[in-house]
Design a protein around this motif. Structure first.
Motif, PDB file in Angstrom:
ATOM      1  N   TYR A 138       0.914  -0.984  -0.006  1.00 52.70           N
ATOM      2  CA  TYR A 138       0.070   0.094   0.041  1.00 52.70           C
ATOM      3  C   TYR A 138       0.853   1.155  -0.218  1.00 52.70           C
ATOM      4  CZ  TYR A 138      -4.437  -2.405   0.826  1.00 52.70           C
ATOM      5  OH  TYR A 138      -5.575  -3.310   0.650  1.00 52.70           O
ATOM      6  N   GLU A 139       0.673   1.964  -1.053  1.00 52.81           N
ATOM      7  CA  GLU A 139       1.284   3.558  -0.982  1.00 52.81           C
ATOM      8  C   GLU A 139       0.193   4.671  -1.211  1.00 52.81           C
ATOM      9  OE1 GLU A 139       5.215   5.517  -3.239  1.00 52.81           O
ATOM     10  OE2 GLU A 139       4.059   3.773  -4.105  1.00 52.81           O
ATOM     11  N   ALA A 140       0.319   5.314  -0.346  1.00 54.75           N
ATOM     12  CA  ALA A 140      -0.741   6.609  -0.342  1.00 54.75           C
ATOM     13  C   ALA A 140       0.098   7.825  -0.316  1.00 54.75           C
ATOM     14  CB  ALA A 140      -1.744   6.399   0.861  1.00 54.75           C
ATOM     15  N   PHE A 141      -0.892   8.793  -0.574  1.00 53.53           N
ATOM     16  CA  PHE A 141      -0.214  10.626  -0.572  1.00 53.53           C
ATOM     17  C   PHE A 141      -1.096  11.201   0.399  1.00 53.53           C
ATOM     18  CE2 PHE A 141      -3.308  10.423  -3.811  1.00 53.53           C
ATOM     19  CZ  PHE A 141      -4.102  11.800  -3.828  1.00 53.53           C
ATOM     20  N   VAL A 142      -0.603  12.247   0.833  1.00 56.10           N
ATOM     21  CA  VAL A 142      -1.556  13.091   1.560  1.00 56.10           C
ATOM     22  C   VAL A 142      -0.887  14.581   1.195  1.00 56.10           C
ATOM     23  CG1 VAL A 142       0.440  13.432   3.384  1.00 56.10           C
ATOM     24  CG2 VAL A 142      -1.987  14.381   3.933  1.00 56.10           C
ATOM     25  N   GLN A 151      -9.219  13.973   7.486  1.00 52.07           N
ATOM     26  CA  GLN A 151      -9.300  13.659   5.972  1.00 52.07           C
ATOM     27  C   GLN A 151      -8.900  12.132   5.791  1.00 52.07           C
ATOM     28  OE1 GLN A 151      -7.946  16.673   3.413  1.00 52.07           O
ATOM     29  NE2 GLN A 151      -7.828  15.153   1.487  1.00 52.07           N
ATOM     30  N   LEU A 152      -9.628  11.480   4.859  1.00 51.60           N
ATOM     31  CA  LEU A 152      -9.294  10.044   4.483  1.00 51.60           C
ATOM     32  C   LEU A 152      -8.183  10.064   3.483  1.00 51.60           C
ATOM     33  CD1 LEU A 152      -9.878   7.039   4.284  1.00 51.60           C
ATOM     34  CD2 LEU A 152     -11.814   7.572   2.569  1.00 51.60           C
ATOM     35  N   ILE A 153      -7.228   9.327   3.787  1.00 54.10           N
ATOM     36  CA  ILE A 153      -6.094   9.231   2.377  1.00 54.10           C
ATOM     37  C   ILE A 153      -6.022   7.829   2.079  1.00 54.10           C
ATOM     38  CG2 ILE A 153      -5.072  11.137   3.610  1.00 54.10           C
ATOM     39  CD1 ILE A 153      -3.075   8.923   4.847  1.00 54.10           C
ATOM     40  N   GLN A 154      -6.416   6.608   2.651  1.00 53.14           N
ATOM     41  CA  GLN A 154      -6.417   5.516   1.930  1.00 53.14           C
ATOM     42  C   GLN A 154      -7.434   4.490   2.838  1.00 53.14           C
ATOM     43  OE1 GLN A 154      -4.019   4.521  -0.264  1.00 53.14           O
ATOM     44  NE2 GLN A 154      -5.670   2.635  -0.566  1.00 53.14           N
ATOM     45  N   THR A 155      -7.731   3.551   2.171  1.00 53.82           N
ATOM     46  CA  THR A 155      -8.702   2.278   2.613  1.00 53.82           C
ATOM     47  C   THR A 155      -7.758   1.115   2.487  1.00 53.82           C
ATOM     48  OG1 THR A 155     -10.908   3.417   2.341  1.00 53.82           O
ATOM     49  CG2 THR A 155     -10.620   1.014   2.715  1.00 53.82           C
ATOM     50  N   VAL A 156      -7.463   0.172   3.488  1.00 53.12           N
ATOM     51  CA  VAL A 156      -6.746  -0.743   3.407  1.00 53.12           C
ATOM     52  C   VAL A 156      -7.890  -2.035   3.916  1.00 53.12           C
ATOM     53  CG1 VAL A 156      -4.734   0.263   4.034  1.00 53.12           C
ATOM     54  CG2 VAL A 156      -6.156  -0.663   5.727  1.00 53.12           C
ATOM     55  N   SER A 157      -7.350  -3.368   3.324  1.00 51.71           N
ATOM     56  CA  SER A 157      -7.882  -4.645   3.677  1.00 51.71           C
ATOM     57  C   SER A 157      -6.643  -5.619   3.596  1.00 51.71           C
ATOM     58  CB  SER A 157      -8.757  -4.843   2.437  1.00 51.71           C
ATOM     59  OG  SER A 157      -8.009  -5.088   1.331  1.00 51.71           O
ATOM     60  N   LEU A 202       2.358   1.154   5.927  1.00 50.42           N
ATOM     61  CA  LEU A 202       1.782   1.883   4.788  1.00 50.42           C
ATOM     62  C   LEU A 202       2.483   3.066   4.462  1.00 50.42           C
ATOM     63  CD1 LEU A 202      -0.570   2.826   2.955  1.00 50.42           C
ATOM     64  CD2 LEU A 202      -1.704   4.261   4.834  1.00 50.42           C
ATOM     65  N   THR A 203       3.287   3.340   3.378  1.00 50.01           N
ATOM     66  CA  THR A 203       3.928   4.251   3.007  1.00 50.01           C
ATOM     67  C   THR A 203       3.140   5.563   2.319  1.00 50.01           C
ATOM     68  OG1 THR A 203       5.651   2.832   2.400  1.00 50.01           O
ATOM     69  CG2 THR A 203       5.791   5.125   1.401  1.00 50.01           C
ATOM     70  N   ILE A 204       3.562   6.805   3.052  1.00 49.56           N
ATOM     71  CA  ILE A 204       2.574   7.913   2.929  1.00 49.56           C
ATOM     72  C   ILE A 204       3.410   9.151   2.455  1.00 49.56           C
ATOM     73  CG2 ILE A 204       0.808   9.705   3.721  1.00 49.56           C
ATOM     74  CD1 ILE A 204       0.109   7.671   5.964  1.00 49.56           C
ATOM     75  N   GLN A 205       3.196   9.531   1.222  1.00 48.18           N
ATOM     76  CA  GLN A 205       3.952  10.539   0.497  1.00 48.18           C
ATOM     77  C   GLN A 205       3.405  11.688   0.627  1.00 48.18           C
ATOM     78  OE1 GLN A 205       5.381   9.965  -3.411  1.00 48.18           O
ATOM     79  NE2 GLN A 205       6.641   8.033  -2.890  1.00 48.18           N
TER      80      GLN A 205
END
Length: 801
Positions: free
Chosen positions: A498-502, A510-516, A590-593
């Motif tokens: 999983y890789e997300a961004f903000v 604020q929602l930035i990612q949904t994981v399962s 979870l990696t968040i950029q």
């Protein structure tokens, strides 16, 4: 007025009489049809052949018919009749002309006398009559003296055609044992003669061959049976010859014959009978169900449907152990095994079998009965049977965390024979290639031999074998199906990275990612995952996790004011737990950029390097600067490469080792000396090597094939250095699967400066043809005679060109 007459030939008195009769008849007919009265004394005038005087001056054409016999065989033309005009004075002034069917070809007329003759043989069957026209002309002026009119010449029939059976030979069938007078077939003969004249076409039938079995009706040609109780089994085929004779069958008539092949068809008049009243059979106790024990046969002389047989077991103590069926092709009864047999239980059986015709004819029931019985004795033979498992199938459920060596099932088998031999158990290894299980050789205890993993193999289908100690060839088998039950031995985890961004302008919450998550286990109540921040990130000030209670979770921001220059990437550890017993969990990251976004939340850039560029230097300018630097580097490398090539000599040093280099050919036919990639000294011709630098001029050498081939296969004379080098390269290529093949050595020994024959090329010749002597060509034999004449010196004076 025209008159016509017919005079009889000496051979045709009958034709004369018929002509006289038809003369008067047709003359009367003509008179009636035309409305012109017949002059008196017409017939008398014809008989006397004298002109008659009449009071009437107006005359008309007299209708008439001529008759002539067919098949005239004389050599002279056949006289048919005579035409005569009243204006004919006998002085030849009248010319008679005949036209119409057959005129000039079949019939001719004497233009002076009016006599008509047939010049061809006539056949009534081909043509029955001819219609002709007659004309009387003034011979001098060509003026018609009488009106043109038609008359008919009819061909009179004779008996010259025998009756013929156009449909013969005939084929017919009649049931055997038919009553006398039963109609078989009707034959018909046709006669080409005239049926309206005499008896030439009157046909009578008679039988020449086939009595006393058959008869024929003399008038209709119907063939009937003439003998009662004709039996097909005694005689089946009959050849009957029928004769058809014309002239009413009288003496002198013509006859024709035909053949009628009559076959007696079968009826069910023979009851079946067993040739054997007792049958003795044997069967192994191991015979499978439906296997054949033996055959019985009830003989029936009939054929086809009348010989069909139905076999049944009507009595005996083996009716429940055996069955009987009828073979429809051979009408035999096939006895088969109905249920498994056991020598230890019952050793023999007795059957009473009946064979009967299913299709009967009521009129032959007095010849019956149409069924018969026989007795069959069947002996059961003992065999050494393989061990038998009870039950015949095993189903076992085992948890996947079962310990190695745990007994999961007891497999049991026994010897069905009376001897009750000892049994040893084993596993068919082809059914258990992973060797997960083991069976005790004596007790049949099935145990685990390796750890089980439901996620790898959830089912195992193995075969357990049981073998007799005294007879190892007797082996029984039983299938065992093992189901591996699930235990909670796998922790849930993210299904992917999983890789997300903000956004920098993101707000708190604020929602930035949904994981399962996924879990390889399969609990009975279904999977349920729990999400939370890992303990080390429980107090994370930037992000938080919200469990959706549906096996998914949301990642939310806790604050706003993210800056790429401060921190561009965040790593958020998330703890995932399942609902199994015991509970298993794992940590996923979870990696968040941090990215720059527009007001609508669309990402513009996630790279922090963009902020490090000078404010006044645009990105396009930076790309242009880099392109210029690249072009300058390419130019520098190109100049250096050109200088290096100028300093390198074009002539390769002979002592330099340049193996594996490209071979150059500067001209044609250099031979071995062209190959600079090898040590040529080791490849010189052996003869030159021994000569020690002798002169290479060989123009006086005889170019015999034997002398050249004597030096070609000199494998032993090749230098050991070259031989070792080639072998080393060959071995090196064999060991290296990726190397190119190096198992051939190209050798030049026939042409070139280093060859025995010398160079055949004139490219390197420093002298002209006039400075060279080719006298030695005369010594090379007849094959070089022409070449010697062209280039060699001649003894005579030089020719003038």
């Amino acid at each position: 007025m025209w008159t016509s007459g017919r005079m009889s030939n000496a051979k045709s008195w009958l034709g004369l009489g018929m002509s006289l009769y038809f003369w008067g008849l047709m003359d009367l007919t003509t008179t009636v049809l035309s409305g012109t009265p017949t002059p008196p004394g017409k017939l008398e005038a014809f008989l006397s052949d004298k002109p008659q005087s009449h009071s009437r001056t107006k005359r008309s054409w007299v209708w008439n018919q001529f008759f002539v016999l067919e098949e005239y065989t004389g050599t002279d033309p056949l006289y048919v009749g005579k035409l005569h005009s009243d204006m004919d004075r006998g002085d030849g002034s009248i010319k008679y002309i005949l036209s119409g069917e057959g005129a000039g070809v079949v019939f001719t007329i004497d233009d002076t006398t009016g006599d008509i003759h047939a010049i061809q043989r006539l056949d009534r069957e081909e043509r029955a009559q001819y219609t002709l026209r007659a004309q009387a002309l003034d011979r001098r002026t060509g003026r018609p003296m009488e009106p043109e009119s038609e008359f008919i010449i009819k061909i009179q029939d004779i008996n010259d055609n025998e009756p013929k059976f156009l449909d013969g030979p005939y084929v017919a069938t009649v049931p055997e044992m038919s009553p006398v007078g039963t109609s078989v077939i009707q034959v018909t003969a046709t006669d080409a003669d005239d049926p309206t004249y005499g008896n030439s076409a009157r046909v009578m039938y008679s039988i020449l061959q086939g009595q006393p079995y058959f008869s024929v009706d003399s008038k209709t040609g119907v063939i009937r049976t003439a003998l009662m109780n004709m039996d097909r089994e005694a005689k089946e085929y009959y050849e009957v010859i029928i004769q058809a004779k014309d002239m009413g069958g009288q003496l002198g008539g013509l006859a024709g014959t035909t053949t009628v092949n009559i076959t007696l068809s079968d009826v069910n008049d023979n009851p079946p009978r067993f040739p054997q009243k007792h049958y003795q059979m044997s069967v192994l106790e191991s015979a499978p169900v439906s296997s054949t024990v033996g055959r019985v046969f009830a003989k029936d002389l009939d054929e086809g449907i009348n010989a069909e047989m139905k076999y049944t077991i009507v009595d005996g103590d083996g009716a429940d152990a055996f069955d009987i069926n009828t073979d429809p092709n051979f009408q035999v009864g096939i006895i088969t095994v109905k249920k498994p047999l056991s020598f230890e239980t019952k050793k023999s059986y007795t059957l009473k079998v009946e064979g009967a015709n299913p299709h009967l004819e009521m009129r032959f029931l007095n010849l019956g009965p149409f069924q018969d019985t026989t007795t069959v004795h069947i002996s059961v033979e003992d065999v050494d049977e393989p061990p038998v498992f009870e039950p015949v199938f095993y189903f076992v459920e085992v948890p996947e965390d079962v310990a190695i060596g745990t007994t999961i099932q007891i497999i049991s088998a026994k010897d069905p024979d009376v001897t009750n031999n000892s049994i040893r158990y084993s596993i068919d290894r082809s059914s258990d290639p992973g060797r997960f299980f083991y069976v005790d050789i004596t007790t049949g205890a099935l145990m685990t031999a390796r750890p089980l993993d439901r996620e790898e193999f959830s089912w195992h289908n193995i075969t357990v074998l049981a073998m007799e100690m005294n007879n190892p060839s007797q082996v029984g088998s039983v299938p065992v199906t093992i189901k591996v039950l699930d235990v909670n031995d796998n922790a849930p985890k993210f299904p992917r990275f999983y890789e997300a961004f903000v956004c920098e302008n993101a707000k708190a919450g604020q929602l930035i990612q949904t994981v399962s998550a996924v879990d390889q286990d399969d609990p009975r109540n279904g999977q349920h995952f729990y999400y939370s921040l890992a303990p080390e990130a429980a107090n994370n000030p930037n992000f938080t996790v919200r469990d959706n209670q549906d096996n998914t979770a949301q990642i939310l921001t806790r604050r706003s004011g993210f800056r790429q220059q401060e921190q561009s990437v965040f790593y958020l550890p998330i703890l995932i737990s399942d609902n199994g017993q015991p509970v298993l969990s794992s940590t996923g990251t979870l990696t968040i950029q941090v990215c720059s976004c527009d007001d609508d939340g669309h990402v513009l850039s996630c790279s922090p390097e963009a902020y490090m560029l000078p404010v006044r230097l645009s990105r396009g300018a930076l790309i242009a600067i880099l392109a210029c630097i690249f072009v300058l580097l390419v130019l520098v490398l190109l100049i250096l490469s050109m200088r290096r090539h100028r300093k390198q000599p074009y002539i390769i040093d002979d002592e330099e080792n340049i193996h594996e280099n490209i071979v150059r050919y500067d001209d044609e036919g250099g031979g071995e000396e062209d190959t600079e990639a090898f040590d040529i000294a080791a490849m010189w011709n052996p003869r030159e090597a021994q000569a020690g630098g002798a002169s290479k001029t060989r123009q006086d050498m005889l170019p015999e094939i034997e002398s050249l081939s004597r030096y070609v296969p000199q494998t032993c004379a090749v230098s050991s250095t070259v031989h070792s080098y080639v072998l080393a390269k060959l071995y090196e290529a064999d060991m290296d699967l990726w190397a190119a093949p190096f198992d051939s050595l190209q050798t030049y020994m026939f042409e070139g400066d280093g060859s025995v024959a010398g160079s055949l090329s004139s490219l390197q010749s420093a002298t002209s043809d006039s400075e060279q002597s080719f006298d030695f060509l005369t010594d090379w034999g007849p094959r070089f005679r022409k070449l010697a004449e062209l280039y060699g010196a001649s003894e005579g004076p030089a020719p003038l060109w």
